[in-house]
Design a protein around this motif. Structure first.
Motif, PDB file in Angstrom:
ATOM      1  N   TYR A  84      10.164 -10.887   0.948  1.00 44.60           N
ATOM      2  CA  TYR A  84       9.638 -10.492  -0.171  1.00 44.60           C
ATOM      3  C   TYR A  84       8.239  -9.521  -0.126  1.00 44.60           C
ATOM      4  O   TYR A  84       7.088  -9.744  -0.106  1.00 44.60           O
ATOM      5  CB  TYR A  84       9.437 -11.132  -1.880  1.00 44.60           C
ATOM      6  CG  TYR A  84      10.526 -11.821  -2.219  1.00 44.60           C
ATOM      7  CD1 TYR A  84      11.543 -12.849  -3.250  1.00 44.60           C
ATOM      8  CD2 TYR A  84      10.995 -13.239  -1.106  1.00 44.60           C
ATOM      9  CE1 TYR A  84      12.213 -12.500  -3.591  1.00 44.60           C
ATOM     10  CE2 TYR A  84      12.229 -14.165  -1.457  1.00 44.60           C
ATOM     11  CZ  TYR A  84      12.432 -13.647  -2.888  1.00 44.60           C
ATOM     12  OH  TYR A  84      13.956 -14.048  -2.933  1.00 44.60           O
ATOM     13  N   PHE A  85       8.942  -8.282  -1.068  1.00 47.04           N
ATOM     14  CA  PHE A  85       7.588  -7.211  -0.578  1.00 47.04           C
ATOM     15  C   PHE A  85       7.382  -6.573  -1.683  1.00 47.04           C
ATOM     16  O   PHE A  85       6.728  -5.324  -2.033  1.00 47.04           O
ATOM     17  CB  PHE A  85       7.621  -6.262  -0.030  1.00 47.04           C
ATOM     18  CG  PHE A  85       8.768  -5.755   0.403  1.00 47.04           C
ATOM     19  CD1 PHE A  85       9.053  -4.495   0.520  1.00 47.04           C
ATOM     20  CD2 PHE A  85      10.146  -6.274   1.622  1.00 47.04           C
ATOM     21  CE1 PHE A  85      10.533  -3.955   0.063  1.00 47.04           C
ATOM     22  CE2 PHE A  85      10.929  -5.201   1.302  1.00 47.04           C
ATOM     23  CZ  PHE A  85      11.174  -4.390   1.394  1.00 47.04           C
ATOM     24  N   GLY A  86       8.073  -6.902  -2.817  1.00 48.70           N
ATOM     25  CA  GLY A  86       8.396  -5.906  -4.134  1.00 48.70           C
ATOM     26  C   GLY A  86       7.298  -5.695  -4.704  1.00 48.70           C
ATOM     27  O   GLY A  86       7.033  -4.668  -5.554  1.00 48.70           O
ATOM     28  N   GLN A  87       5.924  -6.449  -4.487  1.00 52.76           N
ATOM     29  CA  GLN A  87       4.839  -6.652  -5.342  1.00 52.76           C
ATOM     30  C   GLN A  87       3.347  -6.241  -4.151  1.00 52.76           C
ATOM     31  O   GLN A  87       2.557  -7.137  -4.245  1.00 52.76           O
ATOM     32  CB  GLN A  87       4.696  -7.586  -6.114  1.00 52.76           C
ATOM     33  CG  GLN A  87       6.045  -7.949  -6.907  1.00 52.76           C
ATOM     34  CD  GLN A  87       6.157  -7.243  -8.046  1.00 52.76           C
ATOM     35  OE1 GLN A  87       5.184  -6.489  -8.589  1.00 52.76           O
ATOM     36  NE2 GLN A  87       7.134  -7.657  -8.750  1.00 52.76           N
ATOM     37  N   ALA A  88       4.198  -6.239  -2.913  1.00 49.70           N
ATOM     38  CA  ALA A  88       2.790  -5.550  -2.170  1.00 49.70           C
ATOM     39  C   ALA A  88       2.714  -4.748  -2.605  1.00 49.70           C
ATOM     40  O   ALA A  88       2.661  -3.294  -2.860  1.00 49.70           O
ATOM     41  CB  ALA A  88       3.294  -5.451  -0.754  1.00 49.70           C
ATOM     42  N   GLU A  89       0.922  -4.558  -2.224  1.00 50.40           N
ATOM     43  CA  GLU A  89      -0.416  -3.572  -2.093  1.00 50.40           C
ATOM     44  C   GLU A  89      -0.881  -3.717  -1.026  1.00 50.40           C
ATOM     45  O   GLU A  89      -1.406  -4.587   0.032  1.00 50.40           O
ATOM     46  CB  GLU A  89      -1.628  -3.871  -3.020  1.00 50.40           C
ATOM     47  CG  GLU A  89      -0.786  -4.079  -5.067  1.00 50.40           C
ATOM     48  CD  GLU A  89      -1.562  -4.739  -6.687  1.00 50.40           C
ATOM     49  OE1 GLU A  89      -3.240  -5.054  -5.053  1.00 50.40           O
ATOM     50  OE2 GLU A  89      -1.360  -5.399  -6.874  1.00 50.40           O
ATOM     51  N   CYS A  90      -1.535  -2.093  -1.407  1.00 50.77           N
ATOM     52  CA  CYS A  90      -1.607  -1.958   0.219  1.00 50.77           C
ATOM     53  C   CYS A  90      -3.580  -0.664   0.061  1.00 50.77           C
ATOM     54  O   CYS A  90      -3.456   0.400   0.133  1.00 50.77           O
ATOM     55  CB  CYS A  90      -1.591  -1.728   1.608  1.00 50.77           C
ATOM     56  SG  CYS A  90      -2.089  -1.111   3.299  1.00 50.77           S
ATOM     57  N   GLY A  91      -4.319  -1.517  -0.422  1.00 54.44           N
ATOM     58  CA  GLY A  91      -5.710  -0.550  -0.671  1.00 54.44           C
ATOM     59  C   GLY A  91      -5.011   0.302  -1.956  1.00 54.44           C
ATOM     60  O   GLY A  91      -4.403   0.045  -2.993  1.00 54.44           O
ATOM     61  N   ASP A  92      -5.383   1.015  -1.981  1.00 58.18           N
ATOM     62  CA  ASP A  92      -4.736   2.162  -2.968  1.00 58.18           C
ATOM     63  C   ASP A  92      -3.368   3.606  -2.583  1.00 58.18           C
ATOM     64  O   ASP A  92      -3.319   4.208  -2.718  1.00 58.18           O
ATOM     65  CB  ASP A  92      -5.684   3.775  -3.040  1.00 58.18           C
ATOM     66  CG  ASP A  92      -6.151   4.616  -1.861  1.00 58.18           C
ATOM     67  OD1 ASP A  92      -6.280   4.359  -0.541  1.00 58.18           O
ATOM     68  OD2 ASP A  92      -7.401   5.406  -1.932  1.00 58.18           O
ATOM     69  N   ARG A  93      -2.935   2.689  -1.663  1.00 60.12           N
ATOM     70  CA  ARG A  93      -2.098   3.710  -0.631  1.00 60.12           C
ATOM     71  C   ARG A  93      -0.816   2.928  -2.202  1.00 60.12           C
ATOM     72  O   ARG A  93      -0.604   2.091  -2.612  1.00 60.12           O
ATOM     73  CB  ARG A  93      -1.382   3.354   0.274  1.00 60.12           C
ATOM     74  CG  ARG A  93      -2.072   3.094   1.067  1.00 60.12           C
ATOM     75  CD  ARG A  93      -1.462   2.976   2.736  1.00 60.12           C
ATOM     76  NE  ARG A  93      -0.655   2.962   2.886  1.00 60.12           N
ATOM     77  CZ  ARG A  93       0.521   2.476   3.502  1.00 60.12           C
ATOM     78  NH1 ARG A  93      -0.275   2.262   4.691  1.00 60.12           N
ATOM     79  NH2 ARG A  93       1.826   3.322   4.075  1.00 60.12           N
ATOM     80  N   LYS A  94       0.310   4.207  -2.225  1.00 65.45           N
ATOM     81  CA  LYS A  94       1.063   4.448  -3.437  1.00 65.45           C
ATOM     82  C   LYS A  94       2.807   4.451  -2.385  1.00 65.45           C
ATOM     83  O   LYS A  94       3.661   3.926  -2.493  1.00 65.45           O
ATOM     84  CB  LYS A  94       1.191   5.365  -4.079  1.00 65.45           C
ATOM     85  CG  LYS A  94       0.171   6.080  -4.530  1.00 65.45           C
ATOM     86  CD  LYS A  94       0.012   4.821  -5.706  1.00 65.45           C
ATOM     87  CE  LYS A  94      -1.006   5.270  -6.674  1.00 65.45           C
ATOM     88  NZ  LYS A  94      -1.623   3.861  -7.717  1.00 65.45           N
ATOM     89  N   GLU A  95       2.531   4.179  -0.917  1.00 65.32           N
ATOM     90  CA  GLU A  95       3.707   3.681  -0.341  1.00 65.32           C
ATOM     91  C   GLU A  95       3.312   2.713  -0.056  1.00 65.32           C
ATOM     92  O   GLU A  95       2.995   1.992   1.144  1.00 65.32           O
ATOM     93  CB  GLU A  95       3.790   5.418  -0.100  1.00 65.32           C
ATOM     94  CG  GLU A  95       4.603   6.486  -0.619  1.00 65.32           C
ATOM     95  CD  GLU A  95       5.353   7.403   0.186  1.00 65.32           C
ATOM     96  OE1 GLU A  95       4.990   7.323   1.524  1.00 65.32           O
ATOM     97  OE2 GLU A  95       5.259   8.422  -0.084  1.00 65.32           O
ATOM     98  N   LEU A  96       4.704   1.840   0.521  1.00 68.10           N
ATOM     99  CA  LEU A  96       4.775   1.094   1.509  1.00 68.10           C
ATOM    100  C   LEU A  96       6.069   1.408   2.907  1.00 68.10           C
ATOM    101  O   LEU A  96       7.103   1.655   2.549  1.00 68.10           O
ATOM    102  CB  LEU A  96       4.931  -0.016   1.297  1.00 68.10           C
ATOM    103  CG  LEU A  96       5.424  -1.435   2.140  1.00 68.10           C
ATOM    104  CD1 LEU A  96       4.742  -1.633   2.588  1.00 68.10           C
ATOM    105  CD2 LEU A  96       5.893  -2.831   0.917  1.00 68.10           C
ATOM    106  N   GLU A 110      -3.329  -4.933   7.481  1.00 64.14           N
ATOM    107  CA  GLU A 110      -4.633  -6.652   7.312  1.00 64.14           C
ATOM    108  C   GLU A 110      -4.690  -6.794   5.876  1.00 64.14           C
ATOM    109  O   GLU A 110      -4.884  -7.519   5.304  1.00 64.14           O
ATOM    110  CB  GLU A 110      -5.990  -6.550   8.332  1.00 64.14           C
ATOM    111  CG  GLU A 110      -5.492  -7.337   9.646  1.00 64.14           C
ATOM    112  CD  GLU A 110      -7.194  -7.037  10.179  1.00 64.14           C
ATOM    113  OE1 GLU A 110      -7.956  -7.051   9.929  1.00 64.14           O
ATOM    114  OE2 GLU A 110      -7.072  -7.360  11.811  1.00 64.14           O
ATOM    115  N   ASP A 111      -4.745  -5.067   5.954  1.00 66.80           N
ATOM    116  CA  ASP A 111      -5.442  -5.187   4.027  1.00 66.80           C
ATOM    117  C   ASP A 111      -4.048  -4.500   3.235  1.00 66.80           C
ATOM    118  O   ASP A 111      -3.550  -3.820   2.042  1.00 66.80           O
ATOM    119  CB  ASP A 111      -5.615  -3.722   4.043  1.00 66.80           C
ATOM    120  CG  ASP A 111      -5.165  -2.506   4.882  1.00 66.80           C
ATOM    121  OD1 ASP A 111      -4.227  -2.981   5.512  1.00 66.80           O
ATOM    122  OD2 ASP A 111      -5.618  -1.440   4.463  1.00 66.80           O
ATOM    123  N   LEU A 112      -2.558  -5.749   3.830  1.00 68.29           N
ATOM    124  CA  LEU A 112      -1.351  -5.574   3.516  1.00 68.29           C
ATOM    125  C   LEU A 112      -1.254  -7.003   2.706  1.00 68.29           C
ATOM    126  O   LEU A 112      -1.433  -7.736   3.242  1.00 68.29           O
ATOM    127  CB  LEU A 112      -0.036  -5.326   4.079  1.00 68.29           C
ATOM    128  CG  LEU A 112       0.679  -5.302   3.118  1.00 68.29           C
ATOM    129  CD1 LEU A 112       1.002  -4.068   2.636  1.00 68.29           C
ATOM    130  CD2 LEU A 112       2.372  -5.550   4.289  1.00 68.29           C
TER     131      LEU A 112
END
Length: 322
Positions: free
Chosen positions: A103-115, A89-91
């Motif tokens: 397309y997930f190149g600009q994805a963000e998930c909180g303060d995580r640095k990895e997808l 949900e937070d992605l």
């Protein structure tokens, strides 16, 4: 269930089996005259569509052609492909284009640095010219950059292109690239990389399944009849590397002397050519990598080749993949 009922049911089943056997074995002669459709109006409409540059009018004609095709019964839609996936949900910041490529190149998930991304299967290759898999396309659009791409609103937007012009007749496209483009290893990327990639894709010896997608470009090579297998199964004339390169070089794509402009000439006006330029098959492929693959005997395009899929530094996908 009593014995009489069981016997009755067995008799019914036996009678049904006998009837089925006789129906299948009994010779039935059906005389039916099938009138073949007249394809001339359909072919003429398709030729008209190819030269229609107004998108709304072209779409209306395409619907008309579709109706004509369906009326013949020659084409019956029985399968519809769509892409489904699950995400936390937070992605945020991921999206799909009109062809369901993720397309997930600009994805963000909180303060995580990895997808963490889980695909249906490992693609056989992420070589843009050789890939035919949906999962491969998903990786290519996030690891490679093209002339154009899609934004979150599913609109075509420039990627490596700074500006472009189209001739009045809709045949010649001039793409001016962004300055100082580089591959992920800091080597320069310019219009010559596109010329090399597209000609490599249509080369007979590359044997790319999606080579036909470049057919809209003037000079697209067609294999002469003497090189095709004969009706009796006898193989055609062998294709030499020299002949294959000569034919591929006829593709009408050229780089300017400074490498900043890519010029493409089409056979006929193509209103969706920018969409094609955003398709994974049109992404540039770094020449030294393919040369290394050939020299070491590795299969070109296999993801195990070091350096394949070198992403543009401007893309953040390489930082997000885990």
């Amino acid at each position: 269930m009593d014995m009489k009922t069981k016997r009755f049911l067995a008799l019914v089943i036996a009678a049904f089996c006998l009837f089925t056997f006789l129906a299948a074995a009994w010779p039935v002669q059906v005389e039916a005259k099938v009138e073949l459709p007249d394809w001339k109006p359909y072919d003429e409409l398709i030729d008209k569509i190819k030269n229609k540059v107004d998108f709304e009018k072209r779409e209306a004609l395409l619907h008309q052609a579709e109706d004509m095709l369906m009326d013949t019964g020659a084409c019956i839609p029985i399968y519809y492909y769509n892409s489904t996936f699950m995400a936390k949900e937070d992605l945020q910041g991921y999206y799909v284009n009109p062809y369901n490529i993720l397309y997930f190149g600009q994805a963000e998930c909180g303060d995580r640095k990895e997808l963490n991304l889980f695909l249906a299967e490992e693609p056989e290759t992420i070589d843009p010219s050789l890939n035919t898999a949906v999962d491969g396309n998903c990786l290519i659009v996030n690891l490679f950059a093209g002339l154009f791409t899609y934004n979150k609103d599913k609109e075509i937007v420039p990627d490596l292109v700074d500006s472009y012009e189209v001739s009045d007749d809709g045949l010649v496209y001039s793409f001016h690239l962004r300055p100082d483009l580089k591959w992920s290893d800091d080597s320069p990327l310019n219009a010559n990389d596109f010329v090399y990639t597209w000609k490599r894709a249509v080369n007979f010896l590359t044997a790319a399944d999606k080579a036909y997608i470049f057919n809209i470009i003037e000079g697209y090579p067609e294999l002469p009849p003497e090189y095709l297998p004969k009706e009796d199964g006898t193989p055609g004339k062998e294709i030499s590397p020299e002949f294959a390169d000569e034919m591929a070089d006829k593709l009408n794509v050229h780089a300017s002397e400074d490498g900043q402009t890519l010029t493409v000439k089409l056979k006929v006006p193509c209103p969706y050519f920018l969409d094609l330029c955003a398709f994974p098959s049109f992404s540039p492929y770094r020449r030294p990598v393919s040369k290394m693959a050939k020299a070491t005997g590795m299969k070109m395009g296999k993801s195990s080749i070091p350096g394949v899929g070198a992403a543009m530094q401007a893309l953040s996908a390489t930082d997000l993949l885990s």
